[in-house]
Structure formats: structure tokens, C-alpha cells
Design an enzyme around this catalytic site. Structure first.
Site, PDB file in Angstrom:
ATOM      1  N   TYR A 199      -8.022  14.101 -10.590  1.00 19.33           N
ATOM      2  CA  TYR A 199      -7.044  13.122 -11.077  1.00 19.33           C
ATOM      3  C   TYR A 199      -5.939  13.824 -11.897  1.00 19.33           C
ATOM      4  O   TYR A 199      -4.741  13.584 -11.685  1.00 19.33           O
ATOM      5  CB  TYR A 199      -7.785  12.074 -11.912  1.00 19.33           C
ATOM      6  CG  TYR A 199      -6.916  11.208 -12.766  1.00 19.33           C
ATOM      7  CD1 TYR A 199      -6.005  10.318 -12.207  1.00 19.33           C
ATOM      8  CD2 TYR A 199      -7.000  11.263 -14.167  1.00 19.33           C
ATOM      9  CE1 TYR A 199      -5.202   9.518 -13.007  1.00 19.33           C
ATOM     10  CE2 TYR A 199      -6.208  10.468 -14.968  1.00 19.33           C
ATOM     11  CZ  TYR A 199      -5.311   9.598 -14.389  1.00 19.33           C
ATOM     12  OH  TYR A 199      -4.514   8.812 -15.181  1.00 19.33           O
ATOM     13  N   ASN A 238      -2.724  12.308 -20.163  1.00 21.45           N
ATOM     14  CA  ASN A 238      -3.256  13.380 -21.024  1.00 21.45           C
ATOM     15  C   ASN A 238      -4.145  14.313 -20.195  1.00 21.45           C
ATOM     16  O   ASN A 238      -4.306  15.480 -20.537  1.00 21.45           O
ATOM     17  CB  ASN A 238      -4.019  12.783 -22.205  1.00 21.45           C
ATOM     18  CG  ASN A 238      -5.327  12.103 -21.811  1.00 21.45           C
ATOM     19  OD1 ASN A 238      -6.382  12.727 -21.801  1.00 21.45           O
ATOM     20  ND2 ASN A 238      -5.276  10.819 -21.457  1.00 21.45           N
ATOM     21  N   ASP A 290       0.880  -1.164   0.000  1.00 21.75           N
ATOM     22  CA  ASP A 290       0.000   0.000   0.000  1.00 21.75           C
ATOM     23  C   ASP A 290       0.921   1.218   0.000  1.00 21.75           C
ATOM     24  O   ASP A 290       1.530   1.549   1.021  1.00 21.75           O
ATOM     25  CB  ASP A 290      -0.871  -0.041   1.274  1.00 21.75           C
ATOM     26  CG  ASP A 290      -1.712   1.208   1.436  1.00 21.75           C
ATOM     27  OD1 ASP A 290      -1.583   2.131   0.605  1.00 21.75           O
ATOM     28  OD2 ASP A 290      -2.494   1.256   2.401  1.00 21.75           O
TER      29      ASP A 290
HETATM   30  C1  15L Z   1      -6.151   8.149 -18.318  1.00 21.48           C
HETATM   31  O1  15L Z   1      -5.310   8.864 -17.807  1.00 21.48           O
HETATM   32  C2  15L Z   1      -6.654   6.958 -17.614  1.00 21.48           C
HETATM   33  O2  15L Z   1      -5.673   6.339 -16.831  1.00 21.48           O
HETATM   34  C3  15L Z   1      -7.335   5.971 -18.514  1.00 21.48           C
HETATM   35  O3  15L Z   1      -8.071   5.098 -17.731  1.00 21.48           O
HETATM   36  C4  15L Z   1      -8.221   6.661 -19.544  1.00 21.48           C
HETATM   37  O4  15L Z   1      -9.264   7.360 -18.888  1.00 21.48           O
HETATM   38  C5  15L Z   1      -7.367   7.624 -20.328  1.00 21.48           C
HETATM   39  O5  15L Z   1      -6.733   8.548 -19.478  1.00 21.48           O
HETATM   40  C6  15L Z   1      -8.181   8.388 -21.385  1.00 21.48           C
HETATM   41  O6  15L Z   1      -8.175   9.617 -21.371  1.00 21.48           O
HETATM   42  O7  15L Z   1      -8.761   7.710 -22.221  1.00 21.48           O
END
Ligand code: 15L
Length: 276
Positions: free
Chosen positions: A132, A108, A47
Site C-alpha cells: 500500500y 504516512n 470503477d
Molecule cells: C492510512 O494511510 C490509512 O488510509 C488509514 O486507514 C490508516 O491505516 C492510517 O493510514 C494510519 O496509519 O493510521
């Protein structure tokens, strides 16, 4: 053969990477959850929000590929513990254990509020589209600090979407195949000139929103292009929310209701110092 630690190894990206990199590196897979082992790799449950766990798993490896944490938008408490505290713990534990290389798969969504009619490169300032995304910008900032102050070699990959094939119109612009992401991770592990780098984790997509010249400069030669799937993907596409359609981050850019946190317990006011 180099030993690499992959945190968050049970997730989709971790599973693709472990399969693609098996035989090239000695892999130490780590996750909160258990996973199905791929031949010859070792597994350590951990963890990463606990420093003791982060110290245990980073001991004796040549490089860390830090995928652990939330990989999508989530409640603030979860993002805070996994992506902020957990990310700090992994960088700091690596430093204390003398590990010099970290591959940090950012996203992204660290720059998701750039418009789809813009082409962005590795020098743009971040425009996160979610809590996020903010946590990924935090990770990039931490990477920069650990490179400049402690001489670590850190390779940040702003990943689009890792999948065997692109799944919708947005992903035609940001898709990366499993073999291309494995190639980028290998560059991050091997390239001697890496100090602090940001590259985009995308294949050679015709519809790309990125100028990925920094990755190309470091030797990236993507083998795949989402365009071969375009006709099929576009045939099944429906119009989405206008905000989502405008910005690169898609649905992550649409404002959502954030539930109010429970009220804090009231505390008795303290008497000011010196007053009777
Ligand atoms: C991300 O950063 C995620 O980890 C992935 O699960 C997708 O959501 C991806 O971006 C995306 O933008 O398709």
C-alpha cells in the site's frame, strides 16, 4: 463556485470531507459503492481501474480529490488494479479532460519506515512500509511527472489518520481532525502557487513526527492538537510488537507471510529463430 470530484467518496475520509466541504464547493462524489448523498452533491458510480470510467467522472470539474483505491494494506492484485492502474487512469483522464488541479491524498505509510525518534519533512526520500505504501509512492511520483511535464498543479497530502479523535498512542503523533484535513484540501484547491507540493496531513500535534513547514508556508493553520486526548488514550494503551513500536508506520512495518501465487502454466519452449 468550483466543482470538485471526490473519488472514493464513500470511504471514511471521503465522508468527512464531503460533510466539511459541503456548501463551499459543488461536489461530485464518485465511488464503486453507492453512498448516502449529502444535500446538493451529485453521485457518479465508477470503477477507476477502467479508463472509460475515469474519463467520464473527470469531465468538467475544476479539481479532483483522488481518494479512490485501497486505503490499507491489501493483496498485490488489488493494490495493482486500484492504486496503480486506477491512480494512473485518474491522472491521465484529468489531463485529457483539461483538469489542472489534483489533490492526491497519499499516506504516512509512504514514509512509514522512518523511526519514531526521527522528525521528517517533505524532502525526505520515501521509505514505504507496505505494498500500500509503495502504491502511494507511485502516486507521488506520478503527481511529480504530471506537474513537471504537463503543467498540472498537484498537492500531495501524506495523511496520518483522519478521525474525530485519536485512537491510540501512534495516532497521537499522526492524527488529523476532519476540519483540519478539510482546510488542507481547500489549500490544495485554492492556492495559486501550487505546482508540485508534499505536505503532511496532521493536526498541530505536540507529539508529531513531522516538520510540516511546507504546509505552514502555504497557509495551513491547524486548529486541533491530539494532546487533549493523550491521557485518556495512553491509559488504554498496551505494548505492541517491538518493530511496530520502533517505526512510524506501526503494524504495517511488521513482516507478514505472503501466500505463494498459483504457479504459472508451463509453456512449450519456442525454437530459437534461424534454427531448423
Ligand atoms: C492510512 O494511510 C490509512 O488510509 C488509514 O486507514 C490508516 O491505516 C492510517 O493510514 C494510519 O496509519 O493510521
Amino acid at each position: 463556485m468550483k466543482t470538485i470530484l471526490i473519488t472514493g467518496a464513500a470511504g471514511d475520509v471521503g465522508t468527512h470531507l464531503r460533510r466539511e466541504l459541503a456548501g463551499k464547493y459543488r461536489i461530485r462524489a464518485s465511488d464503486l459503492r453507492s453512498l448516502k448523498k449529502i444535500a446538493q452533491e451529485s453521485f457518479m458510480r465508477a470503477d477507476i481501474s477502467k479508463m472509460a470510467d475515469a474519463l467520464r467522472i473527470t469531465k468538467g470539474v475544476d479539481a479532483v480529490v483522488h481518494l479512490g483505491g485501497y486505503s490499507v494494506e491489501g493483496p498485490w492484485e488489488g493494490i495493482l488494479s486500484a492504486n496503480i492502474i486506477g491512480c494512473y487512469n485518474v491522472f491521465e483522464a484529468a489531463r485529457r479532460n483539461g483538469v489542472k488541479r489534483i489533490i492526491f491524498p497519499t499516506s504516512n505509510h509512504a514514509a512509514g519506515f522512518y523511526r519514531r525518534d526521527e522528525t521528517i519533512d517533505h524532502r525526505v526520500y520515501p521509505k514505504p512500509d507496505s505494498r500500500y505504501g509503495v502504491s502511494k509512492v507511485f502516486g507521488e511520483a506520478l503527481a511529480s511527472l504530471y506537474a513537471d511535464k504537463y503543467g498540472m498543479q498537484v498537492f500531495c497530502i501524506r495523511i496520518g489518520n483522519v478521525n474525530p479523535a485519536p485512537i491510540d498512542k501512534r495516532r497521537l503523533s499522526i492524527w488529523i481532525s476532519p476540519r483540519d484535513i478539510a482546510q488542507l484540501v481547500s489549500i490544495g484547491i485554492e492556492h495559486t502557487q501550487v505546482r508540485f507540493e508534499i505536505v503532511y496531513g496532521v493536526s498541530a500535534n505536540t507529539r508529531s513526527w513531522y516538520d510540516n513547514s511546507n504546509a505552514i508556508r502555504l497557509g495551513y493553520k491547524p486548529k486541533d492538537n491530539s494532546e487533549v486526548y493523550a491521557a485518556e488514550v495512553l491509559a488504554g494503551e498496551r505494548r505492541g510488537d517491538p518493530v511496530a513500536e520502533t517505526f512510524q508506520g506501526g503494524a504495517f512495518c511488521v513482516a507478514e507471510e505472503i501466500p505463494n501465487p498459483a504457479p504459472l502454466p508451463r509453456r512449450k519452449p519456442r525454437r530459437a529463430a534461424g534454427r531448423k
